[in-house]
Design an enzyme around this catalytic site. Structure first.
Site, PDB file in Angstrom:
ATOM      1  N   ALA A 124       0.806  -1.218   0.000  1.00 32.72           N
ATOM      2  CA  ALA A 124       0.000   0.000   0.000  1.00 32.72           C
ATOM      3  C   ALA A 124       0.841   1.272   0.000  1.00 32.72           C
ATOM      4  CB  ALA A 124      -0.906  -0.016   1.232  1.00 32.72           C
ATOM      5  N   HIS A 220      -1.444   7.448   4.369  1.00 34.18           N
ATOM      6  CA  HIS A 220      -0.085   7.158   4.824  1.00 34.18           C
ATOM      7  C   HIS A 220       0.779   8.385   4.545  1.00 34.18           C
ATOM      8  CE1 HIS A 220      -1.311   2.945   4.804  1.00 34.18           C
ATOM      9  NE2 HIS A 220      -1.717   3.120   3.564  1.00 34.18           N
TER      10      HIS A 220
HETATM   11  N1  LIG Z   1       1.806  -4.834   2.449  1.00 38.52           N
HETATM   12  C1  LIG Z   1       0.658  -4.182   2.449  1.00 38.52           C
HETATM   13  O1  LIG Z   1       0.612  -2.978   2.197  1.00 38.52           O
HETATM   14  C2  LIG Z   1      -0.611  -4.934   2.733  1.00 38.52           C
HETATM   15  C3  LIG Z   1      -1.846  -4.277   2.635  1.00 38.52           C
HETATM   16  C4  LIG Z   1      -3.014  -5.004   2.853  1.00 38.52           C
HETATM   17  C5  LIG Z   1      -2.955  -6.347   3.205  1.00 38.52           C
HETATM   18  N2  LIG Z   1      -1.738  -6.944   3.315  1.00 38.52           N
HETATM   19  C6  LIG Z   1      -1.651  -8.372   3.695  1.00 38.52           C
HETATM   20  O2  LIG Z   1      -2.377  -9.158   2.765  1.00 38.52           O
HETATM   21  C7  LIG Z   1      -3.088 -10.162   3.477  1.00 38.52           C
HETATM   22  C8  LIG Z   1      -4.298 -10.614   2.649  1.00 38.52           C
HETATM   23  O3  LIG Z   1      -5.217  -9.520   2.492  1.00 38.52           O
HETATM   24  P1  LIG Z   1      -6.683  -9.780   1.896  1.00 38.52           P
HETATM   25  O4  LIG Z   1      -7.373  -8.459   1.907  1.00 38.52           O
HETATM   26  O5  LIG Z   1      -6.591 -10.537   0.626  1.00 38.52           O
HETATM   27  O6  LIG Z   1      -7.274 -10.722   3.059  1.00 38.52           O
HETATM   28  P2  LIG Z   1      -8.555 -11.682   3.028  1.00 38.52           P
HETATM   29  O7  LIG Z   1      -8.962 -11.848   4.442  1.00 38.52           O
HETATM   30  O8  LIG Z   1      -9.551 -11.200   2.028  1.00 38.52           O
HETATM   31  O9  LIG Z   1      -7.970 -13.073   2.488  1.00 38.52           O
HETATM   32  C9  LIG Z   1      -7.043 -13.859   3.197  1.00 38.52           C
HETATM   33  C10 LIG Z   1      -6.948 -15.221   2.513  1.00 38.52           C
HETATM   34  O10 LIG Z   1      -5.826 -15.940   3.029  1.00 38.52           O
HETATM   35  C11 LIG Z   1      -6.241 -17.251   3.425  1.00 38.52           C
HETATM   36  N3  LIG Z   1      -5.369 -17.681   4.525  1.00 38.52           N
HETATM   37  C12 LIG Z   1      -5.313 -17.193   5.783  1.00 38.52           C
HETATM   38  N4  LIG Z   1      -4.327 -17.835   6.479  1.00 38.52           N
HETATM   39  C13 LIG Z   1      -3.746 -18.713   5.611  1.00 38.52           C
HETATM   40  C14 LIG Z   1      -2.680 -19.641   5.720  1.00 38.52           C
HETATM   41  N5  LIG Z   1      -2.010 -19.800   6.856  1.00 38.52           N
HETATM   42  N6  LIG Z   1      -2.344 -20.372   4.604  1.00 38.52           N
HETATM   43  C15 LIG Z   1      -3.015 -20.224   3.445  1.00 38.52           C
HETATM   44  N7  LIG Z   1      -4.049 -19.348   3.300  1.00 38.52           N
HETATM   45  C16 LIG Z   1      -4.399 -18.623   4.366  1.00 38.52           C
HETATM   46  C17 LIG Z   1      -7.709 -17.082   3.794  1.00 38.52           C
HETATM   47  O11 LIG Z   1      -8.369 -18.322   3.734  1.00 38.52           O
HETATM   48  C18 LIG Z   1      -8.156 -16.119   2.694  1.00 38.52           C
HETATM   49  O12 LIG Z   1      -8.350 -16.845   1.506  1.00 38.52           O
HETATM   50  C19 LIG Z   1      -3.459  -9.483   4.814  1.00 38.52           C
HETATM   51  O13 LIG Z   1      -3.630 -10.435   5.840  1.00 38.52           O
HETATM   52  C20 LIG Z   1      -2.255  -8.595   5.075  1.00 38.52           C
HETATM   53  O14 LIG Z   1      -1.310  -9.254   5.932  1.00 38.52           O
HETATM   54  C21 LIG Z   1      -0.578  -6.284   3.072  1.00 38.52           C
END
Ligand SMILES: NC(=O)c1ccc[n+]([C@@H]2O[C@H](COP(=O)([O-])OP(=O)(O)OC[C@H]3O[C@@H](n4cnc5c(N)ncnc54)[C@H](O)[C@@H]3O)[C@@H](O)[C@H]2O)c1
Length: 268
Positions: A124, A220
Protein backbone atom coordinates in the site's frame (compact mmCIF):
# COMPACT_ATOMS: atom_id res chain seq x y z
CA UNK A 1 7.57 -19.16 -24.51
CA UNK A 2 5.67 -21.34 -22.03
CA UNK A 3 3.28 -19.92 -19.44
CA UNK A 4 4.85 -18.63 -16.21
CA UNK A 5 3.93 -20.77 -13.25
CA UNK A 6 2.70 -18.96 -10.13
CA UNK A 7 1.41 -20.25 -6.78
CA UNK A 8 -0.80 -17.88 -4.77
CA UNK A 9 -0.87 -18.46 -1.00
CA UNK A 10 -4.41 -17.53 0.14
CA UNK A 11 -7.43 -16.63 -1.95
CA UNK A 12 -9.00 -13.52 -0.41
CA UNK A 13 -9.56 -10.02 -1.77
CA UNK A 14 -5.96 -9.34 -2.86
CA UNK A 15 -5.25 -12.82 -4.30
CA UNK A 16 -8.52 -12.80 -6.28
CA UNK A 17 -7.61 -9.47 -7.93
CA UNK A 18 -4.13 -10.82 -8.73
CA UNK A 19 -5.53 -14.07 -10.14
CA UNK A 20 -8.06 -12.26 -12.36
CA UNK A 21 -5.27 -10.16 -13.93
CA UNK A 22 -2.81 -13.05 -14.34
CA UNK A 23 -5.43 -15.40 -15.84
CA UNK A 24 -6.36 -12.70 -18.39
CA UNK A 25 -2.72 -12.12 -19.42
CA UNK A 26 -1.41 -13.59 -22.69
CA UNK A 27 1.99 -14.07 -24.38
CA UNK A 28 3.12 -16.03 -22.52
CA UNK A 29 0.37 -15.95 -19.87
CA UNK A 30 0.30 -17.58 -16.43
CA UNK A 31 -0.51 -21.04 -15.09
CA UNK A 32 -1.83 -20.60 -11.53
CA UNK A 33 -2.30 -22.78 -8.46
CA UNK A 34 -3.56 -21.73 -5.01
CA UNK A 35 -2.14 -22.94 -1.68
CA UNK A 36 -4.78 -23.03 1.07
CA UNK A 37 -5.10 -24.64 4.49
CA UNK A 38 -6.95 -27.99 4.18
CA UNK A 39 -10.72 -27.35 4.48
CA UNK A 40 -10.38 -23.58 3.87
CA UNK A 41 -13.68 -21.83 3.06
CA UNK A 42 -11.83 -19.83 0.38
CA UNK A 43 -11.53 -22.97 -1.81
CA UNK A 44 -15.01 -22.42 -3.28
CA UNK A 45 -13.97 -19.01 -4.66
CA UNK A 46 -10.96 -20.34 -6.58
CA UNK A 47 -11.73 -20.27 -10.35
CA UNK A 48 -12.46 -23.60 -12.01
CA UNK A 49 -9.39 -25.22 -13.51
CA UNK A 50 -6.98 -23.62 -11.00
CA UNK A 51 -5.54 -26.43 -8.83
CA UNK A 52 -5.77 -26.12 -5.06
CA UNK A 53 -2.68 -27.27 -3.16
CA UNK A 54 -2.53 -28.06 0.55
CA UNK A 55 1.16 -28.54 1.36
CA UNK A 56 4.71 -27.89 0.23
CA UNK A 57 5.00 -31.30 -1.51
CA UNK A 58 2.13 -30.24 -3.78
CA UNK A 59 3.87 -26.87 -4.34
CA UNK A 60 7.08 -28.71 -5.31
CA UNK A 61 5.13 -30.92 -7.75
CA UNK A 62 3.52 -27.84 -9.38
CA UNK A 63 7.07 -26.43 -9.89
CA UNK A 64 6.26 -22.70 -9.77
CA UNK A 65 8.54 -19.93 -11.04
CA UNK A 66 7.18 -17.62 -8.32
CA UNK A 67 5.12 -17.90 -5.12
CA UNK A 68 3.00 -14.96 -3.92
CA UNK A 69 1.76 -14.73 -0.32
CA UNK A 70 -1.48 -12.70 0.09
CA UNK A 71 -2.87 -14.58 3.08
CA UNK A 72 -1.76 -13.07 6.40
CA UNK A 73 0.92 -13.28 9.04
CA UNK A 74 0.10 -16.94 9.87
CA UNK A 75 0.95 -17.96 6.30
CA UNK A 76 4.36 -16.27 6.53
CA UNK A 77 5.10 -18.59 9.46
CA UNK A 78 3.38 -21.72 8.14
CA UNK A 79 3.91 -21.79 4.38
CA UNK A 80 6.66 -19.39 3.38
CA UNK A 81 9.56 -21.36 5.02
CA UNK A 82 8.66 -24.52 3.07
CA UNK A 83 8.57 -22.63 -0.23
CA UNK A 84 11.93 -20.93 0.46
CA UNK A 85 13.42 -24.32 1.35
CA UNK A 86 12.38 -25.54 -2.12
CA UNK A 87 14.61 -22.80 -3.55
CA UNK A 88 11.66 -20.68 -4.76
CA UNK A 89 11.32 -16.89 -4.91
CA UNK A 90 8.48 -15.89 -2.54
CA UNK A 91 6.89 -12.44 -2.79
CA UNK A 92 5.19 -11.59 0.51
CA UNK A 93 2.56 -8.95 1.29
CA UNK A 94 2.26 -9.64 5.05
CA UNK A 95 5.55 -7.91 5.81
CA UNK A 96 4.50 -6.96 9.36
CA UNK A 97 5.21 -10.60 10.34
CA UNK A 98 8.91 -9.82 9.89
CA UNK A 99 8.96 -7.61 13.02
CA UNK A 100 9.60 -10.94 14.78
CA UNK A 101 13.41 -11.03 14.66
CA UNK A 102 13.65 -14.81 15.12
CA UNK A 103 11.19 -15.50 12.27
CA UNK A 104 12.98 -13.04 9.97
CA UNK A 105 16.38 -14.59 10.73
CA UNK A 106 14.95 -18.09 10.09
CA UNK A 107 13.46 -17.06 6.74
CA UNK A 108 16.72 -15.44 5.62
CA UNK A 109 18.73 -18.53 6.69
CA UNK A 110 16.26 -20.87 4.93
CA UNK A 111 16.42 -18.79 1.75
CA UNK A 112 20.24 -18.86 1.83
CA UNK A 113 20.37 -22.61 2.40
CA UNK A 114 17.72 -23.54 -0.17
CA UNK A 115 18.57 -20.94 -2.81
CA UNK A 116 15.17 -19.24 -2.46
CA UNK A 117 14.59 -15.49 -2.23
CA UNK A 118 12.25 -13.53 0.04
CA UNK A 119 10.80 -10.68 -2.05
CA UNK A 120 9.01 -7.89 -0.15
CA UNK A 121 6.08 -6.20 -1.86
CA UNK A 122 5.80 -2.40 -1.58
CA UNK A 123 2.05 -3.01 -1.04
CA UNK A 124 0.00 0.00 0.00
CA UNK A 125 3.03 2.31 0.21
CA UNK A 126 5.22 4.11 -2.33
CA UNK A 127 8.56 5.89 -2.12
CA UNK A 128 10.52 2.88 -0.83
CA UNK A 129 13.16 3.42 -3.53
CA UNK A 130 14.03 6.80 -1.97
CA UNK A 131 14.00 5.36 1.54
CA UNK A 132 16.39 2.58 0.44
CA UNK A 133 18.71 5.20 -1.05
CA UNK A 134 18.98 7.19 2.22
CA UNK A 135 19.03 4.19 4.58
CA UNK A 136 22.70 4.68 5.49
CA UNK A 137 22.57 8.50 5.80
CA UNK A 138 24.24 9.57 9.05
CA UNK A 139 21.56 12.18 9.85
CA UNK A 140 18.50 10.19 8.79
CA UNK A 141 15.20 10.91 10.50
CA UNK A 142 12.38 8.69 9.16
CA UNK A 143 8.77 8.87 10.37
CA UNK A 144 5.58 7.26 9.21
CA UNK A 145 2.06 8.35 10.11
CA UNK A 146 -1.04 6.24 9.60
CA UNK A 147 -4.26 8.32 9.62
CA UNK A 148 -7.57 6.45 9.53
CA UNK A 149 -11.22 7.21 10.42
CA UNK A 150 -12.58 6.14 13.89
CA UNK A 151 -14.40 3.11 12.38
CA UNK A 152 -11.01 1.53 11.65
CA UNK A 153 -9.99 1.70 15.33
CA UNK A 154 -13.28 1.30 17.27
CA UNK A 155 -12.09 -1.21 19.86
CA UNK A 156 -8.78 0.60 20.47
CA UNK A 157 -10.65 3.91 20.98
CA UNK A 158 -13.11 2.33 23.41
CA UNK A 159 -10.22 0.82 25.36
CA UNK A 160 -8.89 4.38 25.80
CA UNK A 161 -12.31 5.64 26.98
CA UNK A 162 -13.35 7.36 23.70
CA UNK A 163 -16.70 6.89 21.96
CA UNK A 164 -15.69 6.29 18.29
CA UNK A 165 -18.97 7.84 17.01
CA UNK A 166 -18.50 11.03 19.05
CA UNK A 167 -14.83 11.75 18.35
CA UNK A 168 -14.47 15.47 17.54
CA UNK A 169 -10.70 15.80 17.13
CA UNK A 170 -7.81 13.55 16.03
CA UNK A 171 -6.49 11.15 18.68
CA UNK A 172 -2.96 9.71 18.55
CA UNK A 173 -3.34 6.02 19.46
CA UNK A 174 0.34 5.18 19.30
CA UNK A 175 3.69 6.90 18.96
CA UNK A 176 6.86 4.80 19.03
CA UNK A 177 9.13 2.57 16.94
CA UNK A 178 8.09 0.45 13.95
CA UNK A 179 8.95 -2.70 15.95
CA UNK A 180 6.50 -1.83 18.76
CA UNK A 181 3.89 -0.70 16.21
CA UNK A 182 4.07 -3.93 14.17
CA UNK A 183 3.87 -6.05 17.34
CA UNK A 184 0.92 -4.08 18.74
CA UNK A 185 -1.10 -3.84 15.51
CA UNK A 186 0.01 -6.87 13.45
CA UNK A 187 -2.78 -6.68 10.86
CA UNK A 188 -2.65 -2.92 10.35
CA UNK A 189 0.99 -2.01 10.07
CA UNK A 190 2.44 -4.03 7.20
CA UNK A 191 3.31 -0.66 5.70
CA UNK A 192 5.39 0.46 8.71
CA UNK A 193 7.31 -2.83 8.52
CA UNK A 194 7.98 -2.39 4.79
CA UNK A 195 9.29 1.11 5.47
CA UNK A 196 11.51 -0.08 8.33
CA UNK A 197 13.01 -2.89 6.23
CA UNK A 198 13.60 -0.56 3.24
CA UNK A 199 15.10 2.02 5.60
CA UNK A 200 17.14 2.02 8.78
CA UNK A 201 15.38 -0.90 10.51
CA UNK A 202 12.53 -1.39 12.98
CA UNK A 203 14.11 0.50 15.92
CA UNK A 204 15.14 3.58 13.95
CA UNK A 205 11.82 4.08 12.12
CA UNK A 206 9.28 6.25 13.97
CA UNK A 207 5.55 5.53 13.75
CA UNK A 208 2.45 7.55 14.71
CA UNK A 209 -1.00 6.00 14.50
CA UNK A 210 -3.66 8.71 14.37
CA UNK A 211 -7.40 8.28 14.43
CA UNK A 212 -9.01 11.26 12.70
CA UNK A 213 -12.78 11.90 12.50
CA UNK A 214 -12.13 14.06 9.40
CA UNK A 215 -10.32 11.22 7.55
CA UNK A 216 -12.30 9.59 4.75
CA UNK A 217 -9.82 6.87 3.74
CA UNK A 218 -6.54 5.32 4.85
CA UNK A 219 -3.80 7.91 4.59
CA UNK A 220 -0.08 7.16 4.82
CA UNK A 221 2.39 9.99 5.38
CA UNK A 222 6.14 9.39 5.20
CA UNK A 223 8.69 12.06 6.04
CA UNK A 224 12.43 11.54 5.63
CA UNK A 225 15.16 14.06 6.25
CA UNK A 226 18.91 13.56 6.05
CA UNK A 227 22.08 15.26 4.86
CA UNK A 228 20.91 14.40 1.32
CA UNK A 229 17.66 16.39 1.54
CA UNK A 230 14.04 15.80 2.47
CA UNK A 231 11.13 13.73 1.24
CA UNK A 232 7.49 14.14 2.14
CA UNK A 233 4.96 11.72 0.73
CA UNK A 234 1.22 11.36 1.28
CA UNK A 235 -0.86 8.49 -0.12
CA UNK A 236 -4.64 8.25 0.33
CA UNK A 237 -5.76 4.71 -0.49
CA UNK A 238 -9.26 3.54 -1.32
CA UNK A 239 -10.32 0.32 0.43
CA UNK A 240 -10.67 -2.88 -1.61
CA UNK A 241 -14.34 -3.36 -2.63
CA UNK A 242 -14.14 -6.96 -1.33
CA UNK A 243 -12.21 -6.34 1.93
CA UNK A 244 -12.42 -2.86 3.50
CA UNK A 245 -9.42 -3.70 5.72
CA UNK A 246 -7.09 -3.92 2.70
CA UNK A 247 -6.26 -1.13 0.28
CA UNK A 248 -7.38 -1.71 -3.30
CA UNK A 249 -3.97 -0.70 -4.68
CA UNK A 250 -2.14 -3.63 -3.00
CA UNK A 251 -3.02 -6.17 -5.71
CA UNK A 252 -1.86 -3.69 -8.37
CA UNK A 253 1.44 -3.18 -6.50
CA UNK A 254 1.94 -6.97 -6.40
CA UNK A 255 1.11 -7.28 -10.11
CA UNK A 256 3.72 -4.59 -10.84
CA UNK A 257 6.24 -6.62 -8.81
CA UNK A 258 5.33 -9.82 -10.73
CA UNK A 259 5.89 -7.93 -13.97
CA UNK A 260 9.33 -6.80 -12.73
CA UNK A 261 10.19 -10.33 -11.60
CA UNK A 262 9.75 -11.71 -15.12
CA UNK A 263 10.89 -8.64 -17.08
CA UNK A 264 14.26 -8.31 -18.86
CA UNK A 265 14.21 -4.64 -17.73
CA UNK A 266 14.07 -4.00 -13.97
CA UNK A 267 13.57 -0.67 -12.22
CA UNK A 268 15.50 -0.83 -8.93
N1 LIG B 1 1.81 -4.83 2.45
C1 LIG B 1 0.66 -4.18 2.45
O1 LIG B 1 0.61 -2.98 2.20
C2 LIG B 1 -0.61 -4.93 2.73
C3 LIG B 1 -1.85 -4.28 2.64
C4 LIG B 1 -3.01 -5.00 2.85
C5 LIG B 1 -2.95 -6.35 3.20
N2 LIG B 1 -1.74 -6.94 3.31
C6 LIG B 1 -1.65 -8.37 3.70
O2 LIG B 1 -2.38 -9.16 2.77
C7 LIG B 1 -3.09 -10.16 3.48
C8 LIG B 1 -4.30 -10.61 2.65
O3 LIG B 1 -5.22 -9.52 2.49
P1 LIG B 1 -6.68 -9.78 1.90
O4 LIG B 1 -7.37 -8.46 1.91
O5 LIG B 1 -6.59 -10.54 0.63
O6 LIG B 1 -7.27 -10.72 3.06
P2 LIG B 1 -8.56 -11.68 3.03
O7 LIG B 1 -8.96 -11.85 4.44
O8 LIG B 1 -9.55 -11.20 2.03
O9 LIG B 1 -7.97 -13.07 2.49
C9 LIG B 1 -7.04 -13.86 3.20
C10 LIG B 1 -6.95 -15.22 2.51
O10 LIG B 1 -5.83 -15.94 3.03
C11 LIG B 1 -6.24 -17.25 3.43
N3 LIG B 1 -5.37 -17.68 4.52
C12 LIG B 1 -5.31 -17.19 5.78
N4 LIG B 1 -4.33 -17.83 6.48
C13 LIG B 1 -3.75 -18.71 5.61
C14 LIG B 1 -2.68 -19.64 5.72
N5 LIG B 1 -2.01 -19.80 6.86
N6 LIG B 1 -2.34 -20.37 4.60
C15 LIG B 1 -3.01 -20.22 3.44
N7 LIG B 1 -4.05 -19.35 3.30
C16 LIG B 1 -4.40 -18.62 4.37
C17 LIG B 1 -7.71 -17.08 3.79
O11 LIG B 1 -8.37 -18.32 3.73
C18 LIG B 1 -8.16 -16.12 2.69
O12 LIG B 1 -8.35 -16.85 1.51
C19 LIG B 1 -3.46 -9.48 4.81
O13 LIG B 1 -3.63 -10.43 5.84
C20 LIG B 1 -2.25 -8.60 5.08
O14 LIG B 1 -1.31 -9.25 5.93
C21 LIG B 1 -0.58 -6.28 3.07
Amino acid sequence: MSARRVVLIGYGAIAADIAAALLAARDPGYALAVLLRPGSASAKRVPEGVPILNDSDAVAAFAPDLVIEAAGHGAVRESVPGCLALGLPVLISSIGALHDEALYADLVATARRGGGRLLLASGALGGLDYVRAVRHASQLDLRYESRKPPAAWSSELRALGHDPAALSRPVTLFSGTAREAAARYPQNLNVAAALALAGPGFEATGVDVVCDPAATGNTHVVRASSEFGTMSLEIANRPSPSNPKSSWIVAQAILAAVDQHFSPVVMM
